[in-house]
Design an enzyme around this catalytic site. Structure first.
Site, short mmCIF file in Angstrom:
data_model
loop_
_atom_site.label_atom_id
_atom_site.label_comp_id
_atom_site.label_asym_id
_atom_site.label_seq_id
_atom_site.Cartn_x
_atom_site.Cartn_y
_atom_site.Cartn_z
N ASP A 141 0.83 -1.20 0.00
CA ASP A 141 0.00 0.00 0.00
C ASP A 141 0.87 1.26 0.00
O ASP A 141 1.69 1.46 0.90
CB ASP A 141 -0.91 0.01 1.23
CG ASP A 141 -1.89 1.16 1.16
OD1 ASP A 141 -2.92 1.01 0.48
OD2 ASP A 141 -1.62 2.21 1.77
N LEU A 142 0.69 2.09 -1.00
CA LEU A 142 1.49 3.30 -1.12
C LEU A 142 1.30 4.23 0.08
O LEU A 142 2.26 4.83 0.57
CB LEU A 142 1.15 4.04 -2.42
CG LEU A 142 1.92 5.33 -2.67
CD1 LEU A 142 3.42 5.07 -2.74
CD2 LEU A 142 1.43 5.99 -3.95
#
Length: 190
Positions: A141-142
């Site tokens: 997840d960025l």
């Protein structure tokens, strides 16, 4: 570090409530992939409208003409294929949704990523928000990676391996840590 983020940003709350329908949760996840929240809501709303205000069943997806579904709802060709793959996996019994809550996290991930269009990130989100698993670290997840970069003052986004190492002390509550990290981004300067 998490205590500092909590002090600075407050409690993020419990996260969103799980859907009563695991298939519908996966449909919504596929529809919303790589879209802004606003776009995802609009497209999902059109999907519900197409099926009389309800999430489509597996059979409704398989019976619908793929091109008509794509145009009416605003889905990409790929997302229509992904929805059909999900429906096919459920109908065939290859994906037993009613058993997922009894499986260990790694087996849930393996079962979900066998469906075309569901990757590790989507599987992590399903574990966190649909199955309410307490120890999930969304390494892909960025937002999590960006929050860790900022909180630890890193020169760049951490790799998955670096994030795993940094998150080791958060066990067995890495899901809660992810909620704190996401929440910290709401107040962060751009």
């Amino acid at each position: 570090m998490l205590a500092r983020l909590l002090d600075a940003n407050g409690d993020p709350g419990p996260g969103r409530a799980p859907s009563a329908d695991q298939y519908a949760a996966l449909v919504r996840s596929i529809v919303g992939q790589q879209l802004s929240t606003t776009s995802a809501r609009a497209i999902y709303g059109r999907l519900l409208e197409r099926f009389d205000g309800h999430p489509p069943t597996t059979q409704q997806i398989l019976d619908d003409d793929p091109e008509k579904l794509r145009v009416a709802v605003g889905l990409s060709h790929a997302k229509v294929r992904y929805l059909r793959s999900l429906a096919e996996h459920v109908v065939s019994g290859d994906l037993e949704l009613d058993r997922l809550d009894t499986l260990p996290d790694d087996e849930v991930i393996a079962a979900l990523v066998a469906v075309r269009g569901i990757g590790e990130w989507s599987a992590h989100m399903f574990l966190m928000f649909q199955l309410a698993r307490p120890d999930v670290l969304a390494v892909g997840d960025l937002g999590i990676r960006r929050a860790v970069e900022r909180a630890y003052g890193l020169p760049a986004l951490p790799t998955a391996a670096e994030l795993e190492a940094l998150a080791e002390p958060w066990r067995p509550y890495r899901t809660a840590a992810c909620l704190v990290l996401w929440h910290s981004l709401r107040n962060a300067p751009l």
